[in-house]
Write a protein that holds these residues in place. Structure first.
Motif, PDB file in Angstrom:
ATOM      1  N   MET A   1      -1.647   0.320  -4.941  1.00  0.00           N
ATOM      2  CA  MET A   1      -1.968   1.585  -5.575  1.00  0.00           C
ATOM      3  C   MET A   1      -3.473   1.789  -5.574  1.00  0.00           C
ATOM      4  SD  MET A   1      -0.312   3.248  -8.797  1.00  0.00           S
ATOM      5  CE  MET A   1      -1.227   3.614 -10.260  1.00  0.00           C
ATOM      6  N   TYR A   2      -4.197   0.688  -5.742  1.00  0.00           N
ATOM      7  CA  TYR A   2      -5.649   0.758  -5.752  1.00  0.00           C
ATOM      8  C   TYR A   2      -6.161   1.323  -4.438  1.00  0.00           C
ATOM      9  CZ  TYR A   2     -10.465  -0.847  -6.385  1.00  0.00           C
ATOM     10  OH  TYR A   2     -11.830  -0.924  -6.511  1.00  0.00           O
ATOM     11  N   ILE A   3      -5.616   0.793  -3.345  1.00  0.00           N
ATOM     12  CA  ILE A   3      -6.162   1.252  -2.076  1.00  0.00           C
ATOM     13  C   ILE A   3      -5.651   2.633  -1.711  1.00  0.00           C
ATOM     14  CG2 ILE A   3      -4.501   0.351  -0.399  1.00  0.00           C
ATOM     15  CD1 ILE A   3      -6.776  -0.446   1.336  1.00  0.00           C
TER      16      ILE A   3
ATOM     17  N   PHE B   1       0.831  -1.197   0.000  1.00  0.00           N
ATOM     18  CA  PHE B   1       0.000   0.000   0.000  1.00  0.00           C
ATOM     19  C   PHE B   1       0.865   1.246   0.000  1.00  0.00           C
ATOM     20  CE2 PHE B   1      -2.772  -3.164   0.548  1.00  0.00           C
ATOM     21  CZ  PHE B   1      -3.641  -3.205   1.622  1.00  0.00           C
ATOM     22  N   LEU B   2       2.021   1.131   0.663  1.00  0.00           N
ATOM     23  CA  LEU B   2       2.861   2.310   0.792  1.00  0.00           C
ATOM     24  C   LEU B   2       3.798   2.488  -0.391  1.00  0.00           C
ATOM     25  CD1 LEU B   2       3.807   1.635   4.480  1.00  0.00           C
ATOM     26  CD2 LEU B   2       2.289   3.414   3.693  1.00  0.00           C
ATOM     27  N   VAL B   3       4.145   1.377  -0.999  1.00  0.00           N
ATOM     28  CA  VAL B   3       5.218   1.444  -1.998  1.00  0.00           C
ATOM     29  C   VAL B   3       4.698   1.592  -3.425  1.00  0.00           C
ATOM     30  CG1 VAL B   3       6.935  -0.024  -3.091  1.00  0.00           C
ATOM     31  CG2 VAL B   3       6.937   0.258  -0.640  1.00  0.00           C
ATOM     32  N   GLU B   4       3.563   0.935  -3.680  1.00  0.00           N
ATOM     33  CA  GLU B   4       3.113   0.894  -5.076  1.00  0.00           C
ATOM     34  C   GLU B   4       2.805   2.263  -5.625  1.00  0.00           C
ATOM     35  OE1 GLU B   4       0.000  -1.875  -5.626  1.00  0.00           O
ATOM     36  OE2 GLU B   4       1.280  -3.615  -5.234  1.00  0.00           O
ATOM     37  N   ALA B   5       2.211   3.119  -4.786  1.00  0.00           N
ATOM     38  CA  ALA B   5       1.864   4.442  -5.291  1.00  0.00           C
ATOM     39  C   ALA B   5       3.115   5.176  -5.758  1.00  0.00           C
ATOM     40  CB  ALA B   5       1.151   5.235  -4.211  1.00  0.00           C
ATOM     41  N   ILE B   6       4.193   5.003  -5.018  1.00  0.00           N
ATOM     42  CA  ILE B   6       5.427   5.703  -5.369  1.00  0.00           C
ATOM     43  C   ILE B   6       5.963   5.220  -6.702  1.00  0.00           C
ATOM     44  CG2 ILE B   6       7.776   6.180  -4.632  1.00  0.00           C
ATOM     45  CD1 ILE B   6       6.911   5.711  -1.824  1.00  0.00           C
ATOM     46  N   PHE B   7       5.841   3.927  -6.933  1.00  0.00           N
ATOM     47  CA  PHE B   7       6.401   3.384  -8.163  1.00  0.00           C
ATOM     48  C   PHE B   7       5.373   3.230  -9.272  1.00  0.00           C
ATOM     49  CE2 PHE B   7      10.671   2.549  -7.024  1.00  0.00           C
ATOM     50  CZ  PHE B   7      10.675   2.303  -5.672  1.00  0.00           C
TER      51      PHE B   7
END
Lengths: 310, 339, 326
Positions: free
Chosen positions: B295-297, B282-288
């Motif tokens: 990223m969905y959540i 949840f924390l990492v996907e948005a960054i990448f």
């Protein structure tokens, strides 16, 4: 009459010698713990590090009043790289990041401490009750605990913080609610073996009420692993709070919370590296110190590391 | 053997109880909202009649208990509701976004095992010597790093300053344009290997390196620490001294005698790892810009897409419960547990 | 003079804690000949287990510390050997050990059979079918019922007596010629004790091994051992043949120890003579180790007492040489 006087005299002197014996024992324990703690280089550095942190946490709010942080904006000095004037550089509103990071220290430590303490206050008694009474009460409490533990760590905190509304207080509450079950489990495990011990049975035999036993015997004797876990959890709480703030669920701008700062820096950091690096490093070092503290405490408390050779 | 069966049945029942409890909590959480879900569904410019209609459709007028049972009924059918943002069924969105996340989770767990366990083992054996200190500092550092930050830091170094690795996403735009992207299982790396599409594979791997490092550090550190502490305790046991007295090689003592006793701890740590890794995404996907559940959540959180948040929460909780069930059964294979 | 089979010379072992350094073992001279059964009697805390573990260098080295001394096996100092050399040459190969507590010294997650096979593989390079046959043989030798089933069992599935026999089997299967038995019957019922001791004695006769028998029970030692030494607070206070030491004790401590065993219903025991050795009272430096408890103190006792020969093989660390007035 005389016999009674003698009795009370004897009782008093026994009580006094009993007290001094207890005090001596406690001092002895402290001496031994201190020796073990400082013998290891790593734990010694950790102790100093934590003292340093607390020093910052206490002094900074005194030196730098909060208003100064809030109204620090200076649009002429946006995005300045680190320099002697601005040790950590400035952010998108021209604020001094160094001051904000320092201020964030006491914010993070305070919120983490409160969250963990509250979780302890709920979790420890529940665990002791479950372990001591056993049977139906035990099953009930433990199933309840299991339900909370069935969520991956952090997930429940995210859900709670999302639904209660994003704020620092709700983030703290979210942590407390998702973490108390861990302490319950630890304490319950300890209580189950402690309640079989002789001194507990003796206390029961002389008629001590159950909650008295729990308060005076079960809890103090099961507290050791909890203390170890809790010290490490302070670090974990800081990580969680900053993660929640990062997601937008914790501290809200303009609070100088480290996670929030990293989050805000996301848009800019590729060109203003200092904005994300310093708050992140602050989180890193603080959490590391508390984790090491937990490690050091565990080494002292573990009876095996003090085992005799013969 | 019947002992084992008993245990499995008991454990399964427990799992069901816990499952129901978790779902219940999530349900009540979802009804805690300060604002009206119907109004959110219809949007800011809705008329009162539309809101009322939405209320009816969403079943919000029925008593809470009925809503609860409808909720459960839908769950059994795999219906997690619809996303406020995209209006799509959440379950199908999850199915789409799950594989990239699972890729990261699998690799992170794999790395955690092959790096973490040996590290912890050697650390325990050479306790208090230089190697131990170094490895402990590494693992303490690894678990103290904020996951969201390390991702950004890696981007800073490897993309911005060294220009070595890409910033984010699973594939370059160019690759997507020029090559046909295989889509057999949904797992990109696997698909590339199956179809032998090595150009896409190379690009996919390059894109995967940074997110993987960011996600794997914590599990590696965690596994190393817990393995070390379990082994330090085991190595101080008398049966290890006895084994040494019989002249058994140190290597055998460590990897055979000692490790066998740590099965329980290892399984527990692994489950914890997988659970933690899932949520770290949840924390990492948005960054990448990694197109996974994370990223969905995080988008859902930002847009206050409550049904989506609930959907992901329930899904994660159910997976975690099943995972723990499997782990507990494996632990029960240890003869001591069934005494 | 031929070299003795086993000799301990000037061994000093310390234990470091927050309280400072404490000497737990100080043995100036201990000799065992090949084929002998040598008994060491001492109370809890006298350093018995330290002695046993020390020989194989199995002591935990932070807190523990070997300050000085030599342990000579066939003339070679084994304290100097590296851990690797110890593993390859000594442990299991030349010296093996029977442990005191069978529950904690058996690996709980391995079957008895696999534990035996591990030792067999290490010491005799036997595998597979051969190993299994040997394991079966040794189980039968230690007189365990239903050997096939025992091999498949886990330690927790066996009784205390069975486990103790497994521990003995494990030590014996190493094939070493020198066995250290550290209170091998401590946790057993009396009836089982007798069986185990008979077994050890029998095996010793048939296999000709040398045994170092450590115990806190003089009765057992007198039944089992040719020679005896008495250990008090890490020091040997008396040694000689078993007859000499136990029938005519010459050291006040030995005397007090033996008198602590009630010989009959009417035998009165004077508890004042039997103050336990481990109550933390420090002794006077450089004086007799037993000074504070001795019922025969004189001025000469304030000097460190060394073992002195009082006839034949009988040594006592007391200047009185056994002349008590009681």
């Amino acid at each position: 009459m005389k016999v009674n006087d003698m009795k009370t005299e004897v009782k008093e002197s026994m009580a006094k010698s009993h007290l001094t014996k207890i005090l001596k024992a406690k001092l002895e324990l402290l001496r031994e713990s201190f020796y073990l703690l400082t013998r290891n280089n790593l734990t010694r550095i950790t102790l100093y590090g934590i003292l340093f942190l607390f020093l910052i946490a206490i002094i900074v709010p005194i030196i730098i009043p909060y208003e100064q942080i809030q109204q620090d904006t200076n649009s002429l000095e946006k995005f300045l790289a680190p320099s002697w004037q601005y040790l950590f550089g400035t952010d998108e509103l021209g604020r001094d990041i160094f001051k904000r990071v320092l201020y964030g220290t006491q914010l993070s430590i305070k919120t983490a401490l409160v969250s963990v303490l509250l979780a302890l206050l709920i979790g420890v008694p529940l665990g002791a009750i479950a372990g001591y009474f056993g049977g139906f009460v035990d099953e009930l409490i433990m199933r309840f605990t299991d339900i909370f533990l069935s969520f991956p760590p952090l997930l429940l905190a995210i859900a709670i913080a999302a639904f209660l509304g994003p704020s620092l207080q709700n983030a703290m509450l979210a942590i407390t609610i998702s973490w108390w079950p861990w302490y319950t489990r630890i304490v319950r495990g300890q209580s189950v073996s402690i309640k079989e011990k002789q001194f507990v049975r003796a206390a029961h035999a002389i008629g001590t009420p159950p909650f008295g036993i729990i308060r005076r015997h079960v809890i103090p004797n099961s507290i050791a692993p909890v203390i170890v876990q809790a010290s490490m959890d302070i670090g974990g709480a800081i990580l969680t709070i900053s993660s929640l703030s990062f997601l937008g669920l914790g501290a809200q701008p303009p609070t100088p919370e480290w996670g929030l700062m990293v989050s805000t820096s996301r848009i800019y950091f590729l060109n203003a590296w200092w904005y994300s690096v310093f708050p992140g490093l602050a989180i890193f070092f603080t959490v590391m110190l508390f984790t090491l503290l937990g490690d050091g405490l565990r080494e002292i408390m573990d009876p095996k590391t003090r085992k005799n050779i013969g | 053997m019947s002992n084992l069966l008993n245990y499995i049945i008991k454990r399964l029942l427990l799992g069901i109880v816990v499952l129901i409890g978790a779902i219940t909590i999530t349900f009540f959480l979802s009804r805690v909202l300060p604002s009206d879900p119907a109004a959110m569904w219809v949007g800011p410019r809705a008329t009162p009649e539309q809101i009322a209609q939405a209320s009816e459709d969403l079943g919000l007028n029925r008593p809470l208990i009925i809503q609860y049972f409808i909720f459960i009924k839908n769950l059994i059918h795999g219906d997690l509701g619809r996303s406020l943002r995209t209006r799509q069924p959440i379950s199908s969105e999850l199915a789409e976004y799950l594989p990239p996340t699972l890729e990261l989770v699998f690799i992170a767990t794999f790395l955690a095992i092959i790096i973490g366990i040996p590290l912890g083992l050697i650390s325990a054996q050479k306790k208090d010597k230089t190697l131990d200190h170094a490895s402990r500092i590494f693992s303490v550092g690894a678990v103290s790093l904020p996951t969201f930050w390390i991702g950004m830091f890696l981007q800073l170094i490897f993309y911005r300053w060294l220009s070595f690795l890409p910033l984010g996403g699973q594939l370059d735009i160019k690759t997507q344009f020029y090559y046909e992207i295989p889509d057999k299982t949904g797992f990109l790396i696997l698909d590339c290997l199956i179809t032998g599409n090595f150009m896409v594979l190379k690009d996919a791997i390059l894109h995967m390196i940074l997110p993987t490092i960011a996600i794997s550090l914590y599990p590696i550190g965690l596994v190393a620490r817990m393995t070390r502490s379990a082994l330090v305790e085991i190595l101080s046991e008398d049966y290890i001294t006895a084994a040494r007295s019989y002249g058994i090689k140190e290597r055998v003592v460590l990897w055979h005698y000692a490790l066998k006793n740590s099965l329980g701890t290892t399984m527990t740590v692994l489950t914890l790892c997988i659970g933690y890794t899932l949520v770290s995404t949840f924390l990492v996907e948005a960054i990448f810009s990694w197109p996974g559940i994370g990223m969905y959540i995080s988008t859902a959180v930002l847009t206050l897409d409550y049904p989506a948040i609930i959907g992901v929460t329930i899904f994660s909780a159910i997976s975690y419960i099943i995972l723990n069930l499997v782990a507990d059964i494996i632990i029960a294979l240890d003869p001591r547990v069934r005494m | 003079m031929t070299k003795p089979y086993f000799k301990i010379k000037d061994l000093k072992v310390n234990f470091n804690s927050y309280d400072g350094k404490k000497c737990v073992l100080d043995i100036s001279d201990l000799e065992i000949n090949r084929g002998e059964t040598y008994g060491v009697i001492g109370e809890s805390g006298s350093g018995k287990t330290v002695l046993a573990l020390c020989i194989l260098n199995l002591l935990k080295m932070p807190p523990g510390e070997i300050e000085s001394g030599e342990i000579l096996l066939e003339g070679e100092n084994i304290l100097n050997k590296s851990k690797r050399e110890l593993q390859k040459e000594i442990r299991g190969k030349k010296i093996s050990m029977i442990f005191q507590d069978p529950m904690s010294t058996l690996n709980p997650v391995m079957t008895v059979g696999s534990q035996l096979e591990c030792v067999l593989y290490e010491n005799h390079e036997l595998e597979g079918k051969e190993a299994r046959e040997e394991a079966l043989k040794i189980i039968k030798k230690v007189k365990l019922a239903d050997p096939e089933r025992v091999l498949k069992n886990y330690p927790h599935e066996l009784s205390g007596g069975q486990r103790q026999r497994i521990i003995i089997a494990l030590a014996l299967i190493c094939g070493a010629q020198f066995i250290i038995a550290d209170e091998p019957t401590r946790n057993l019922d009396v009836t089982i004790q007798a069986g185990i001791l008979k077994l050890i004695k029998n095996l010793q006769k048939t296999m000709g091994v040398t045994v170092l028998f450590i115990s806190n029970n003089p009765g057992l030692v007198s039944a089992m051992c040719d020679k005896t030494a008495i250990l008090y607070k890490g020091h040997i206070v008396e040694k000689g043949t078993t007859n000499e030491v136990l029938k005519i004790p010459k050291h006040p401590y030995t005397y007090a120890l033996l008198n602590a065993i009630p010989k009959s219903k009417d035998h009165e025991i004077d508890l004042s003579e039997i103050i336990p050795a481990n109550d933390g009272i420090t002794t006077i430096d450089d004086g007799c180790i037993y000074f504070n408890r001795c019922f025969n103190q004189t001025e000469e006792c304030k000097v460190k007492q060394n073992l002195r020969n009082i006839g034949g093989t009988h040594y006592v660390s007391c200047h009185r040489g056994g002349n008590f007035n009681d």
